[in-house]
Design an enzyme around this catalytic site. Structure first.
Site, PDB file in Angstrom:
ATOM      1  N   ARG A 122       0.856  -1.190   0.000  1.00  0.00           N
ATOM      2  CA  ARG A 122       0.000   0.000   0.000  1.00  0.00           C
ATOM      3  C   ARG A 122       0.891   1.239   0.000  1.00  0.00           C
ATOM      4  NH1 ARG A 122      -2.348   0.560   6.213  1.00  0.00           N
ATOM      5  NH2 ARG A 122      -0.390   0.160   7.281  1.00  0.00           N
ATOM      6  N   GLU A 161      -3.378   7.635   6.962  1.00  0.00           N
ATOM      7  CA  GLU A 161      -2.027   7.511   7.531  1.00  0.00           C
ATOM      8  C   GLU A 161      -0.944   7.972   6.553  1.00  0.00           C
ATOM      9  OE1 GLU A 161      -2.535   3.925  10.806  1.00  0.00           O
ATOM     10  OE2 GLU A 161      -1.642   3.453   8.861  1.00  0.00           O
ATOM     11  N   GLU A 320      -8.146   4.804  15.065  1.00  0.00           N
ATOM     12  CA  GLU A 320      -7.741   3.394  15.080  1.00  0.00           C
ATOM     13  C   GLU A 320      -7.043   3.061  16.383  1.00  0.00           C
ATOM     14  OE1 GLU A 320      -5.361   1.911  11.895  1.00  0.00           O
ATOM     15  OE2 GLU A 320      -6.449   3.006  10.336  1.00  0.00           O
ATOM     16  N   TRP A 328       2.088  -6.440  13.031  1.00  0.00           N
ATOM     17  CA  TRP A 328       3.262  -5.910  12.349  1.00  0.00           C
ATOM     18  C   TRP A 328       4.513  -5.866  13.215  1.00  0.00           C
ATOM     19  CZ3 TRP A 328       3.877  -1.672  15.421  1.00  0.00           C
ATOM     20  CH2 TRP A 328       2.705  -1.060  15.922  1.00  0.00           C
ATOM     21  N   GLU A 368      -3.151  -8.327   7.019  1.00  0.00           N
ATOM     22  CA  GLU A 368      -3.582  -7.969   8.369  1.00  0.00           C
ATOM     23  C   GLU A 368      -4.567  -8.986   8.955  1.00  0.00           C
ATOM     24  OE1 GLU A 368      -3.170  -3.297   8.948  1.00  0.00           O
ATOM     25  OE2 GLU A 368      -4.624  -3.743   7.382  1.00  0.00           O
ATOM     26  N   LYS A 369      -4.526 -10.206   8.492  1.00  0.00           N
ATOM     27  CA  LYS A 369      -5.481 -11.202   8.984  1.00  0.00           C
ATOM     28  C   LYS A 369      -5.253 -11.561  10.446  1.00  0.00           C
ATOM     29  CE  LYS A 369      -2.963 -15.196   7.027  1.00  0.00           C
ATOM     30  NZ  LYS A 369      -1.909 -14.402   6.329  1.00  0.00           N
TER      31      LYS A 369
END
Length: 690
Positions: A122, A161, A320, A328, A368-369
């Site tokens: 991303r 972000e 968030e 991460w 991000e699972k």
């Protein structure tokens, strides 16, 4: 800053009374449509009243160039709005679709070696690309036109972000933009040469066409510090300029909708000058992820206090956080029982009027699972979802009792934070690579908390000189204007604590001459001739210094050569004679004008600062605010203009703690209240109305 945008807050879709917003990022495109109705049922059960939608949806909204599909997004927004759940709609520009980057690979950012950042994650776009801007702004306008009359969209979530992955770009687009930025800042190449000290190592330039970004210069070499500092300023500005373009494209079509973008303020979140950005949003939003271990609560409260300072004590939005583990870190620790509720109430205590998470439903695929969510992989029959529902009920009750509209009460103590000092201390040619500005404000925040005081964390541009006492913790850069602020503040009667590595250089990273801290050494009454870094990377090197008050200095100490006639040494070093530090001043108090100062000439941990605090306060001729609780409890208060008061008490320890309290208990988690006394278990919290 006088030119900050006016504060505007999202209004409820039913035009009802204000409420604490509660929800999170919602990514319905990751799930079959039959899951959407189940999601909305669970949202209503949890008390969710808002979700952020569309953040990474560009490829679904514009699947081919010029072909738009809003049908799926319309359906989900209608379902949400019909259930009373508002939408914070994203501009969807956070990451471009594959068709765009294949057609225009020149929008991809390049690293310092010139290598391309290819699609696959991303934020693979460069903010200075005119081509990418054209596509992104076109999408913004399409989004705004399509949803300008939608009653369920209450705010715009611009980008996402910024700079998380594309903070620095070294492409030719960036080079041209950096040249323009330098010319605007300095006017002439002579002024730029002076600022960057280019006579060193024959780096002098004849015109702005010779300006290049700080690209790769070889392993172990040193980039010009002035250039690097300015490139960090430029990079923050370039991203901000891109955000402003998106914001203005949306606002032109939907002027009634407030706009924000999510910052990343935390102990390590220093890449972007968020205080500068804070003047460009209608309301400040932040993404915060917990620091595992013993500093968890303190770091959270510290970061939220800084967000409150950036917001200038207007309500702000926690956009968030995580319900538990993130995905991460090398080791992704879980949250302890009670911390899901406790953490959210801590952000709320520090001024947030919106409590949201990434994300609503935990992903089953993608990078991000393993990042936890409000609905975890285990589903609704889980402790996580039960805690989410408990928190929703707590927030609803606090809304009904009038918490919204109150603000974080002003402390008597300000701890100053400075983004640019953080950037300057990151250079690879400094007295010690173990010393950074950004670590020190948290240390002082924790030290005050150990003493039962909750300090305010105030950005350098903020009104820190309106506080009774101020800490400048390793504020490395002090320009003429801020040096004058310090001087005037103390001369008028202010109480100042300044530490090692403060006032070393001006805004160009040019050293103030004559001895450290050069720009304010008359104020603090000391003259430092050289530094004494401490470390253990060579056998026999001194790794610590003891003080005669029992404290221990680590990483860094000053060689204070002399003190003013108006000064008094209140602690000295005790060391082997061969070090040259035995008996040297470590902590020095001084009188300046009507005020008092204390200079801390070494790096101390928060416990040693707290132990030294009585002598520091005596020298400053101040008393710490009379605490209603001990250092085992973090006490935070929100107050309203009409006299409303809400007191939050948090257990800072891993053992049960108690306190006598005065007020009506409204919300409690892992807490027991009995006849004017509260007992907080580990991770416990209670909220009282007064």
């Amino acid at each position: 800053m006088s030119n900050r945008r006016a504060f505007r807050w999202p209004r409820p879709i039913d035009d009802g009374p204000s409420r604490i917003w509660y929800g999170g990022d919602y990514n319905p495109e990751q799930w079959p449509e039959e899951v959407w109705d189940e999601d909305i049922r669970l949202m209503r059960e949890a008390g969710v009243n808002i979700v952020s939608v569309g953040i990474f949806s560009w490829a679904r909204i514009e699947p081919q160039e010029g072909v738009y599909d809003f049908d799926w997004l319309d359906r989900v927004i209608d379902k949400l709005g019909g259930a009373g759940i508002a939408v914070d709609l994203a501009s969807a520009t956070a990451s471009p679709p594959m068709w765009l980057t294949q057609k225009h690979p020149e929008v991809l950012w390049r690293d310092e070696r010139g290598d391309v950042c290819w699609p696959g994650a991303r934020q693979h776009w460069r903010p200075t690309s005119p081509i990418f801007r054209e596509y992104a702004l076109n999408l913004c306008r399409r989004m705004a036109e399509h949803y300008k009359d939608n009653p369920y969209v209450v705010a715009w979530h611009v980008g996402n972000e910024y700079g998380c992955h594309n903070r620095f770009d070294y492409s030719d687009d960036a080079m041209r933009a950096f040249r323009r930025w330098c010319e605007r800042r300095y006017g002439t190449i002579e002024a730029l040469n002076e600022a960057w000290g280019t006579d060193f190592w024959a780096q002098r330039m004849n015109d702005f066409s010779e300006v290049i970004p700080p690209r790769f210069i070889g392993e172990g070499n040193f980039i010009n510090p002035g250039k690097l500092l300015d490139f960090k300023r430029f990079s923050s500005d370039a991203l901000k300029e891109f955000y402003e373009a998106e914001r203005d494209a949306l606002a032109e079509i939907t002027p009634d909708r407030p706009l924000t973008t999510n910052f990343m303020v935390s102990i390590g979140g220093t890449g972007i000058d968020y205080d500068d950005w804070g003047g460009e949003v209608d309301f400040v939003s932040n993404d915060h992820y917990f620091t595992p271990g013993e500093a968890h609560l303190d770091e959270l409260a510290y970061s939220s206090s800084l967000v409150d300072g950036i917001a200038r004590k207007n309500p702000w939005w926690l956009m968030e956080q995580s319900t538990g583990a993130v995905n991460w870190r090398p080791i992704n620790y879980r949250k302890e029982p009670g911390q899901l509720v406790r953490d959210s109430l801590a952000h709320l205590a520090m001024g947030a009027d919106a409590i949201c998470y990434f994300q609503w439903r935990q992903s089953r695929a993608g990078a991000e699972k393993y990042h936890t969510a409000m609905v975890p992989h285990a589903g609704e029959d889980s402790q996580c979802f039960r805690d989410v529902c408990e928190l929703g009920a707590d927030l609803r009750l606090l809304s009904e009792r009038g918490l919204t509209g109150t603000r974080l009460a002003k402390s008597s103590v300000a701890v100053v934070f400075d983004y640019e000092s953080g950037w300057a201390t990151e250079h690879t040619a400094t007295p010690s690579q173990r010393v950074r500005h950004w670590t020190e404000p948290l240390t002082w925040f924790r030290a005050f908390a150990d003493c039962g005081v909750t300090a305010d964390v105030v950005p350098m541009r903020g009104d820190w000189n309106s506080y009774d006492a101020v800490v400048l913790p390793s504020v490395y850069l002090l320009d003429e204007a801020n040096s004058k602020r310090v001087r005037d503040y103390v001369a008028r009667g202010g109480r100042l604590i300044a530490t090692y590595y403060t006032g070393i250089a001006d805004e160009r990273d040019h050293i103030w001459l004559g001895g450290y801290p050069g720009s304010i050494r008359d104020v603090v009454g000391v003259r430092v001739e050289e530094f004494a870094p401490l470390g253990d990377d060579f056998a026999g090197a001194p790794d610590r210094l003891h003080l005669d008050n029992g404290a221990v200095a680590r990483d860094f100490a000053d060689c204070i050569a002399s003190v003013a006639d108006t000064a008094q040494v209140i602690a000295s070093f005790r060391a082997d004679p061969w070090t040259g530090m035995d008996g040297a001043p470590a902590i020095v108090a001084n009188r300046y004008g009507e005020g008092r100062t204390v200079y801390i000439g070494c790096r101390l941990d928060h416990a040693d600062i707290a132990a030294s605090m009585p002598a520091i306060c005596e020298a400053l001729e101040v008393k710490l605010p009379a605490g209603e609780t001990s250092g085992d409890i973090l006490r935070v208060e929100r107050v309203g203009d009409d006299g409303r008061r809400f007191v939050f008490l948090f257990n800072r320890t891993h053992h049960a703690v108690g306190a006598d309290v005065d007020g009506e208990p409204l919300v409690a988690s892992l807490a027991r209240y009995d006849d004017g006394r509260v007992t907080l278990a580990p991770n416990g919290v209670v909220v009282l109305a007064r």
